[in-house]
Design a protein around this motif. Sequence first.
Motif, mmCIF file in Angstrom:
data_model
loop_
_atom_site.group_PDB
_atom_site.id
_atom_site.type_symbol
_atom_site.label_atom_id
_atom_site.label_comp_id
_atom_site.label_asym_id
_atom_site.label_seq_id
_atom_site.Cartn_x
_atom_site.Cartn_y
_atom_site.Cartn_z
ATOM 1 N N UNK A 1 25.650 -14.781 50.698
ATOM 2 C CA UNK A 1 24.209 -15.035 50.667
ATOM 3 C C UNK A 1 23.443 -13.831 51.203
ATOM 4 N N UNK A 2 23.910 -13.296 52.329
ATOM 5 C CA UNK A 2 23.249 -12.142 52.947
ATOM 6 C C UNK A 2 23.270 -10.939 52.008
ATOM 7 N N UNK A 3 24.414 -10.712 51.402
ATOM 8 C CA UNK A 3 24.558 -9.539 50.535
ATOM 9 C C UNK A 3 23.989 -9.784 49.142
ATOM 10 N N UNK A 4 23.575 -11.030 48.865
ATOM 11 C CA UNK A 4 23.066 -11.332 47.529
ATOM 12 C C UNK A 4 24.121 -11.229 46.441
ATOM 13 N N UNK A 5 25.389 -11.479 46.822
ATOM 14 C CA UNK A 5 26.476 -11.359 45.854
ATOM 15 C C UNK A 5 26.924 -12.720 45.332
ATOM 16 N N UNK A 6 27.401 -12.732 44.094
ATOM 17 C CA UNK A 6 27.959 -13.956 43.537
ATOM 18 C C UNK A 6 29.392 -14.129 44.020
ATOM 19 N N UNK A 7 29.818 -15.374 44.124
ATOM 20 C CA UNK A 7 31.179 -15.667 44.564
ATOM 21 C C UNK A 7 32.074 -15.827 43.350
ATOM 22 N N UNK A 8 33.152 -15.072 43.253
ATOM 23 C CA UNK A 8 34.042 -15.222 42.104
ATOM 24 C C UNK A 8 34.748 -16.573 42.142
ATOM 25 N N UNK A 9 34.862 -17.217 40.985
ATOM 26 C CA UNK A 9 35.622 -18.466 40.921
ATOM 27 C C UNK A 9 34.788 -19.715 41.077
ATOM 28 N N UNK A 10 33.498 -19.540 41.407
ATOM 29 C CA UNK A 10 32.588 -20.691 41.530
ATOM 30 C C UNK A 10 31.492 -20.581 40.470
ATOM 31 N N UNK A 11 31.070 -21.737 39.953
ATOM 32 C CA UNK A 11 29.896 -21.756 39.090
ATOM 33 C C UNK A 11 30.238 -21.721 37.616
ATOM 34 N N UNK A 12 29.512 -22.513 36.857
ATOM 35 C CA UNK A 12 29.656 -22.576 35.406
ATOM 36 C C UNK A 12 28.279 -22.359 34.814
ATOM 37 N N UNK A 13 28.221 -21.956 33.553
ATOM 38 C CA UNK A 13 26.912 -21.740 32.934
ATOM 39 C C UNK A 13 26.113 -23.046 32.959
ATOM 40 N N UNK A 14 26.691 -24.103 32.405
ATOM 41 C CA UNK A 14 26.087 -25.425 32.554
ATOM 42 C C UNK A 14 26.760 -26.045 33.777
ATOM 43 N N UNK A 15 25.977 -26.452 34.769
ATOM 44 C CA UNK A 15 26.577 -26.797 36.054
ATOM 45 C C UNK A 15 27.263 -28.170 36.080
ATOM 46 N N UNK A 16 28.103 -28.431 35.109
ATOM 47 C CA UNK A 16 28.960 -29.598 35.179
ATOM 48 C C UNK A 16 30.344 -29.094 35.573
ATOM 49 N N UNK A 17 31.331 -29.942 35.525
ATOM 50 C CA UNK A 17 32.659 -29.484 35.923
ATOM 51 C C UNK A 17 33.475 -29.128 34.691
ATOM 52 N N UNK A 18 34.383 -28.202 34.864
ATOM 53 C CA UNK A 18 35.318 -27.856 33.794
ATOM 54 C C UNK A 18 36.488 -28.827 33.910
ATOM 55 N N UNK A 19 36.797 -29.570 32.840
ATOM 56 C CA UNK A 19 37.835 -30.612 32.951
ATOM 57 C C UNK A 19 39.220 -30.048 33.265
ATOM 58 N N UNK A 20 39.421 -28.767 33.009
ATOM 59 C CA UNK A 20 40.747 -28.198 33.233
ATOM 60 C C UNK A 20 41.078 -28.025 34.710
ATOM 61 N N UNK A 21 40.035 -27.912 35.536
ATOM 62 C CA UNK A 21 40.264 -27.617 36.954
ATOM 63 C C UNK A 21 41.029 -28.747 37.634
ATOM 64 N N UNK A 22 40.552 -30.005 37.445
ATOM 65 C CA UNK A 22 41.216 -31.143 38.102
ATOM 66 C C UNK A 22 42.645 -31.301 37.608
ATOM 67 N N UNK A 23 42.850 -31.095 36.305
ATOM 68 C CA UNK A 23 44.199 -31.215 35.747
ATOM 69 C C UNK A 23 45.142 -30.178 36.360
ATOM 70 N N UNK A 24 44.662 -28.949 36.475
ATOM 71 C CA UNK A 24 45.503 -27.905 37.076
ATOM 72 C C UNK A 24 45.838 -28.232 38.525
#
Lengths: 267, 267, 267, 267
Positions: free
Chosen positions: A146-169
């Motif tokens: 937040x301080x550095x204004x950087x995005x976190x890798x591995x979080x966030x989707x274009x449409x902010x729903x969940x990717x169904x593959x994550x729970x399965x994995x």
Amino acid sequence: MNDNEVTLSNDRAWHSAITLADGEHIWLRGYEVTDLMTHATFAEVVLLLHQGELPSPGVQKLMNALLIASAECRVDARSALAARAAASGNRRGLEAAIAAGVLAIGDAHGGAGAPCLEMIAHAVARVQRESIPLEQAAAQIITEAKTAGQRLPGLGLRAQTTDPRVATLFRLAAEARVAGDGIAFMRALERQAREHIAYLPINLDGAIAAILYDLGFAPAFAKALYIIAHVAGLSAHVLEEYAREQPLRIKIPVEYDGPKPRAVPRS
Amino acid sequence: MNDNEVTLSNDRAWHSAITLADGEHIWLRGYEVTDLMTHATFAEVVLLLHQGELPSPGVQKLMNALLIASAECRVDARSALAARAAASGNRRGLEAAIAAGVLAIGDAHGGAGAPCLEMIAHAVARVQRESIPLEQAAAQIITEAKTAGQRLPGLGLRAQTTDPRVATLFRLAAEARVAGDGIAFMRALERQAREHIAYLPINLDGAIAAILYDLGFAPAFAKALYIIAHVAGLSAHVLEEYAREQPLRIKIPVEYDGPKPRAVPRS
Amino acid sequence: MNDNEVTLSNDRAWHSAITLADGEHIWLRGYEVTDLMTHATFAEVVLLLHQGELPSPGVQKLMNALLIASAECRVDARSALAARAAASGNRRGLEAAIAAGVLAIGDAHGGAGAPCLEMIAHAVARVQRESIPLEQAAAQIITEAKTAGQRLPGLGLRAQTTDPRVATLFRLAAEARVAGDGIAFMRALERQAREHIAYLPINLDGAIAAILYDLGFAPAFAKALYIIAHVAGLSAHVLEEYAREQPLRIKIPVEYDGPKPRAVPRS
Amino acid sequence: MNDNEVTLSNDRAWHSAITLADGEHIWLRGYEVTDLMTHATFAEVVLLLHQGELPSPGVQKLMNALLIASAECRVDARSALAARAAASGNRRGLEAAIAAGVLAIGDAHGGAGAPCLEMIAHAVARVQRESIPLEQAAAQIITEAKTAGQRLPGLGLRAQTTDPRVATLFRLAAEARVAGDGIAFMRALERQAREHIAYLPINLDGAIAAILYDLGFAPAFAKALYIIAHVAGLSAHVLEEYAREQPLRIKIPVEYDGPKPRAVPRS
């Protein structure tokens, strides 16, 4: 034997631990290829090639799932678009069109896995060094980002729903009894992000990075895995393009906003 | 007109300032292509495409020299090796073999130009901000690199003699009256390195970066220029490989140092 | 949502039968990706992506074996050499190095599968059209190739021993109950070649082509399968190159046999 | 000197006639690179690299025009689209994006030059063998193509107007006094096509092939020339994409027409 062959001097041979062959056998990391063909799946061999050992049955199943998840390739993904554009101009170059698709895989497409894995490794090292809980390490990383204004890798989707593959994995990782600090950290990070930033669900890159960390892989393998699997989807797109489309089908309206017509100065 | 064509909606057109065409004319950055073909050199058009304007006659000559310097490609360069290896397996794919050569151009081959240009821009900004002489900025950068244990982009050759192209480029830049802070800084850096580290002569990447800085280019163009010119050398290598060599001529002695033969466990 | 997005008009959409997604699901050829991740192997999904249907368990095993057989990649294969040469110059471009390796796959490396599959299809069509036995069709093709001085795709190895993978693949095809005219024809061709030319054993390309014909694939898939599997081997080589070697390690003695030094004529 | 270097045994060196270097000089085809940088244009060096000799001043001008004509690259060309799609996913891989664009150059985009040059060589050989006029050879080829239902390489444009570059190239070839059988044949072919098929004007590929034939080039160089020049246009597109666009801007409406949702069978 080809007369034109060039032989390197033996004292400066290349060294490799991947493949060995004599006239009658081929070994991959010590296993005969015919033995692997009879008793293993391709997913296990991908693991064997990159990690040196065959996995347990549970990890085998997980590895198949990781590859299937990454094989998915929508028509409008940039990799598919690059591959189909190349295929449209180069109708006899399957290898060229697939390679063009692979070249679209980079920092902004399929490339968050490696930095995410690095972030996980960094966080887990901090947890051990400073004897703090994972949750606190996750909170610190959220604050720093937040301080550095950087995005976190591995979080966030274009449409902010969940990717169904994550729970399965994550379920298959638990069933294979390999879920460890990697998955635990990514879940903590998602919780902390929701509290301090917004709901940014773990995306596919993040899930793969978490699992590969728990399987003991170095960051570079995250992109390798994505490329290996994704080539299967790209190949299907190129062959569909060849089978169903004519060479010149793409027309994009372009608005030119450069200099007005002018004359070349005579020197 | 192809029935399969896809048209993008006009309200979301792509914008580009490079090319415009109607049924009878083609303009590059506003100049008719036939006018350019009659009155310009390819080197000027490379500049026009990337910078938007045609250069003066002196800069035209300098640009030709920059391209010729970068076209050179020895058989044992990694780009030529990648291109010739691909050509050896893919005898009908000229575009594939050239692309394979291009893909070897990166941080460790032909890639020092962009970071060197960034270093120059950083140093000149420091000179202006802190009102110090270039020589002092160069000394500071040498000290910082020594402390951090980092290599300086644009300095040093494998065999520590001078690259003959560097002096020629700097002479042509002087004749074109464009030699400015870029060249002055790289010369200061070479002097300071000799005093505080060792004789590390300005290499081709460094000379190109210095001149491109003085011509007003952004760092990314350093790699672009190298690729554009280098493709001519790669193409000559691939066509020589096709004309003179048979497909299977490369034999490298490999020492396998991986696991001993072992049996696949039956699950 | 990105403001810069370009949307194509809906009346001229692209059509594709590969992937469908809504906000919560992703389907590959109609199957939910999470369902495939849980119940299928990657090898089955490769088949699904390219043929539209999931295979029987026997064919699944065979498909895994085909992929494992094609993943093998020796250090001195031209694809590995191109990939490692690119990796040596481009140390941060895994996708670039893998693509360079893919680009070496062509008519002279991994490319015999498609023409072999075409030859099989042609021969089987002749058998049906002329009501002759496969053995006779094979004999005719041998005679035609001898007359035309052409090599037969799918037969012959550099060292004229047998490739151990061929028998394993044919055994698994028999166990999967898919061995048909493709395998029968290649065996007839090998017999006829031995009688009329020389011992030219079926090579890996020939075995893959025979099986893919029996599985109902079009010729283009032979190269696709090889590329998909081979990328796993290439990836292992590139990561080994990054981990074990320094950038500049390849030195090839070159004998220059071009023009002697001369001066550029002044115009 | 790198400790990891591999040296090939000297008795099986590679041979090349392109480049020679000692510690202080670099020669291209016998000319010192600094001499070329001072007295030649890049276009001449492209010719030198591929043909072994420097051209006359008229041919130098013609070669610049050929390169400028081929550098042109519209946003909606498939090569530009492939390059920009790759650039959109791989924002730090300039070499990868340019390579993706190069890979779209094939039989259906920029690839008519080589078969056209082959057709010209074939026709001129027929003229000499059968002692017939070029016009008659052109008429025969038109008849043969009509009978076989084949398209003629080098003739025809999407919109059936003329390409402005063709007349300019032919004028410069005349001024350089190199216009010969190549140009004469393509003009005869255009006339015969207009009489027996339709108005199919000579396109850029056809004009380049005609001139390269008259300059004594082998067919493969037609594609090489196009790639060398086109890379300059592709590079400008990739750098414009990086500078002006955000990573995810391409959205294509896709209509899925594959199988309906279904369940994976449990084995």
